[in-house]
Design an enzyme around this catalytic site. Structure first.
Site, PDB file in Angstrom:
ATOM      1  N   ARG A 177     -18.951  -5.770  -1.981  1.00 39.28           N
ATOM      2  CA  ARG A 177     -18.820  -4.812  -0.879  1.00 39.28           C
ATOM      3  C   ARG A 177     -20.173  -4.418  -0.307  1.00 39.28           C
ATOM      4  O   ARG A 177     -20.309  -4.227   0.900  1.00 39.28           O
ATOM      5  CB  ARG A 177     -18.002  -3.601  -1.339  1.00 39.28           C
ATOM      6  CG  ARG A 177     -16.499  -3.932  -1.386  1.00 39.28           C
ATOM      7  CD  ARG A 177     -15.737  -2.894  -2.130  1.00 39.28           C
ATOM      8  NE  ARG A 177     -14.284  -3.009  -1.928  1.00 39.28           N
ATOM      9  CZ  ARG A 177     -13.392  -2.346  -2.660  1.00 39.28           C
ATOM     10  NH1 ARG A 177     -13.801  -1.542  -3.621  1.00 39.28           N
ATOM     11  NH2 ARG A 177     -12.103  -2.492  -2.429  1.00 39.28           N
ATOM     12  N   HIS A 193      -9.800  -6.523  -2.322  1.00 46.62           N
ATOM     13  CA  HIS A 193      -8.978  -5.586  -3.100  1.00 46.62           C
ATOM     14  C   HIS A 193      -8.955  -6.066  -4.539  1.00 46.62           C
ATOM     15  O   HIS A 193      -8.910  -7.266  -4.788  1.00 46.62           O
ATOM     16  CB  HIS A 193      -7.531  -5.558  -2.575  1.00 46.62           C
ATOM     17  CG  HIS A 193      -6.565  -4.961  -3.562  1.00 46.62           C
ATOM     18  ND1 HIS A 193      -6.372  -3.603  -3.658  1.00 46.62           N
ATOM     19  CD2 HIS A 193      -5.799  -5.522  -4.538  1.00 46.62           C
ATOM     20  CE1 HIS A 193      -5.511  -3.367  -4.653  1.00 46.62           C
ATOM     21  NE2 HIS A 193      -5.148  -4.517  -5.196  1.00 46.62           N
ATOM     22  N   TYR A 231       0.817  -1.222   0.000  1.00 48.83           N
ATOM     23  CA  TYR A 231       0.000   0.000   0.000  1.00 48.83           C
ATOM     24  C   TYR A 231       0.848   1.267   0.000  1.00 48.83           C
ATOM     25  O   TYR A 231       0.366   2.332   0.377  1.00 48.83           O
ATOM     26  CB  TYR A 231      -0.952  -0.009   1.198  1.00 48.83           C
ATOM     27  CG  TYR A 231      -2.182  -0.878   0.984  1.00 48.83           C
ATOM     28  CD1 TYR A 231      -3.108  -0.577  -0.019  1.00 48.83           C
ATOM     29  CD2 TYR A 231      -2.426  -1.985   1.776  1.00 48.83           C
ATOM     30  CE1 TYR A 231      -4.232  -1.354  -0.225  1.00 48.83           C
ATOM     31  CE2 TYR A 231      -3.563  -2.786   1.578  1.00 48.83           C
ATOM     32  CZ  TYR A 231      -4.455  -2.449   0.575  1.00 48.83           C
ATOM     33  OH  TYR A 231      -5.573  -3.217   0.363  1.00 48.83           O
ATOM     34  N   PHE A 272      -5.487   7.450   6.303  1.00 47.47           N
ATOM     35  CA  PHE A 272      -5.950   6.112   6.673  1.00 47.47           C
ATOM     36  C   PHE A 272      -4.865   5.038   6.561  1.00 47.47           C
ATOM     37  O   PHE A 272      -5.128   3.866   6.837  1.00 47.47           O
ATOM     38  CB  PHE A 272      -7.184   5.720   5.846  1.00 47.47           C
ATOM     39  CG  PHE A 272      -6.990   5.687   4.343  1.00 47.47           C
ATOM     40  CD1 PHE A 272      -6.360   4.607   3.733  1.00 47.47           C
ATOM     41  CD2 PHE A 272      -7.438   6.727   3.546  1.00 47.47           C
ATOM     42  CE1 PHE A 272      -6.192   4.564   2.352  1.00 47.47           C
ATOM     43  CE2 PHE A 272      -7.272   6.693   2.157  1.00 47.47           C
ATOM     44  CZ  PHE A 272      -6.641   5.604   1.563  1.00 47.47           C
ATOM     45  N   GLU A 323       1.259  -5.681  -9.078  1.00 48.46           N
ATOM     46  CA  GLU A 323       0.711  -6.333  -7.882  1.00 48.46           C
ATOM     47  C   GLU A 323       0.786  -7.855  -7.998  1.00 48.46           C
ATOM     48  O   GLU A 323       1.018  -8.539  -7.000  1.00 48.46           O
ATOM     49  CB  GLU A 323      -0.731  -5.870  -7.658  1.00 48.46           C
ATOM     50  CG  GLU A 323      -0.792  -4.404  -7.247  1.00 48.46           C
ATOM     51  CD  GLU A 323      -2.218  -3.878  -7.080  1.00 48.46           C
ATOM     52  OE1 GLU A 323      -2.371  -2.688  -6.764  1.00 48.46           O
ATOM     53  OE2 GLU A 323      -3.182  -4.662  -7.252  1.00 48.46           O
TER      54      GLU A 323
HETATM   55  P1  ATP Z   1      -8.572  -1.542  -3.289  1.00 49.21           P
HETATM   56  O1  ATP Z   1      -7.313  -0.774  -3.669  1.00 49.21           O
HETATM   57  O2  ATP Z   1      -8.486  -2.211  -1.946  1.00 49.21           O
HETATM   58  O3  ATP Z   1      -9.074  -2.432  -4.363  1.00 49.21           O
HETATM   59  P2  ATP Z   1     -10.050   0.804  -3.888  1.00 49.21           P
HETATM   60  O4  ATP Z   1      -9.194   0.931  -5.105  1.00 49.21           O
HETATM   61  O5  ATP Z   1     -11.545   0.807  -4.047  1.00 49.21           O
HETATM   62  O6  ATP Z   1      -9.741  -0.496  -3.092  1.00 49.21           O
HETATM   63  P3  ATP Z   1      -8.294   2.752  -2.664  1.00 49.21           P
HETATM   64  O7  ATP Z   1      -8.666   4.176  -2.775  1.00 49.21           O
HETATM   65  O8  ATP Z   1      -7.209   2.196  -3.515  1.00 49.21           O
HETATM   66  O9  ATP Z   1      -9.649   1.903  -2.842  1.00 49.21           O
HETATM   67  O10 ATP Z   1      -7.962   2.467  -1.136  1.00 49.21           O
HETATM   68  C1  ATP Z   1      -7.316   1.263  -0.771  1.00 49.21           C
HETATM   69  C2  ATP Z   1      -7.968   0.719   0.462  1.00 49.21           C
HETATM   70  O11 ATP Z   1      -7.759   1.625   1.545  1.00 49.21           O
HETATM   71  C3  ATP Z   1      -9.488   0.568   0.394  1.00 49.21           C
HETATM   72  O12 ATP Z   1      -9.921  -0.618  -0.226  1.00 49.21           O
HETATM   73  C4  ATP Z   1      -9.864   0.594   1.864  1.00 49.21           C
HETATM   74  O13 ATP Z   1      -9.599  -0.675   2.486  1.00 49.21           O
HETATM   75  C5  ATP Z   1      -8.884   1.625   2.408  1.00 49.21           C
HETATM   76  N1  ATP Z   1      -9.465   2.977   2.408  1.00 49.21           N
HETATM   77  C6  ATP Z   1      -9.700   3.770   1.335  1.00 49.21           C
HETATM   78  N2  ATP Z   1     -10.238   4.949   1.700  1.00 49.21           N
HETATM   79  C7  ATP Z   1     -10.357   4.887   3.049  1.00 49.21           C
HETATM   80  C8  ATP Z   1     -10.846   5.791   4.042  1.00 49.21           C
HETATM   81  N3  ATP Z   1     -11.316   6.990   3.721  1.00 49.21           N
HETATM   82  N4  ATP Z   1     -10.809   5.373   5.336  1.00 49.21           N
HETATM   83  C9  ATP Z   1     -10.315   4.179   5.686  1.00 49.21           C
HETATM   84  N5  ATP Z   1      -9.842   3.278   4.808  1.00 49.21           N
HETATM   85  C10 ATP Z   1      -9.859   3.631   3.509  1.00 49.21           C
HETATM   86 MG    MG Z   2      -7.057   0.812  -5.033  1.00 50.14          MG
END
Ligand code: ATP
Ligand code: MG
Length: 140
Positions: free
Chosen positions: A104, A117, A51, A59, A128
């Site tokens: 979800r 994810h 990440y 976060f 990844e």
């Molecule tokens: P992923 O990357 O897990 O497939 P995504 O692309 O929908 O999900 P991202 O914006 O890449 O979301 O964020 C990665 C992960 O971080 C999210 O899946 C979630 O678990 C966490 N996350 C994202 N936004 C928030 C937030 N505002 N508060 C807490 N956790 C968050």
């Molecule tokens: Mg993402």
């Protein structure tokens, strides 16, 4: 549409509630094929590296703690337009905004503990997949 591979992770909130099979069934019903899969417990270092793109976000620390809180199942999913198809089946990041019938919407506990994810583009999918799997572990 291109024939693609994408990285999927079934997150600790889902493994804790024994939802692995139900989530895999949704991928398969959507025409995605599981061509690699392993269950593992992420170390803090591994979760931070995965990440890394989010390291400046407020976060980030909570996300790393959550992702190391229990086992995950990492997978390579394959199919026509697999990257977009997987994200469609997953639904929006925030379960409150996810469409009906998505993983979800049906399973996520919160915006953080959102069950799955999925890679968001061809280049991140390649990176990844390489992060978690060797070529020998991916069998189409
Ligand atoms: P992923 O990357 O897990 O497939 P995504 O692309 O929908 O999900 P991202 O914006 O890449 O979301 O964020 C990665 C992960 O971080 C999210 O899946 C979630 O678990 C966490 N996350 C994202 N936004 C928030 C937030 N505002 N508060 C807490 N956790 C968050
Ligand atoms: Mg993402």
């Amino acid at each position: 549409m291109a024939f693609e591979q994408t990285l999927s992770i079934i997150k600790p909130d889902a493994t804790r509630r024994n939802l692995t099979g139900q989530i895999v069934a949704r991928f398969e019903a959507a025409g995605l094929r599981v061509v690699a899969q392993k269950r593992m417990r992420l170390s803090t270092e591994t979760a931070e590296a995965f990440y890394n793109v989010h390291k400046a976000r407020p976060f980030f620390r909570g996300l790393v703690e959550f992702m190391t809180s229990g086992p995950v199942v990492v997978q390579v999913l394959e199919g026509e337009g697999a990257i977009a198809k997987n994200r469609e089946v997953m639904g929006a990041t925030d379960p409150a905004k996810a469409a009906a019938g998505t993983i979800r919407k049906d399973f996520a506990e919160s915006i953080e503990a959102n069950s799955v994810h999925g890679s968001d583009a061809p280049e991140t999918a390649r990176e990844e997949i390489r992060f978690f799997f060797s070529e020998l572990e991916i069998v189409g």
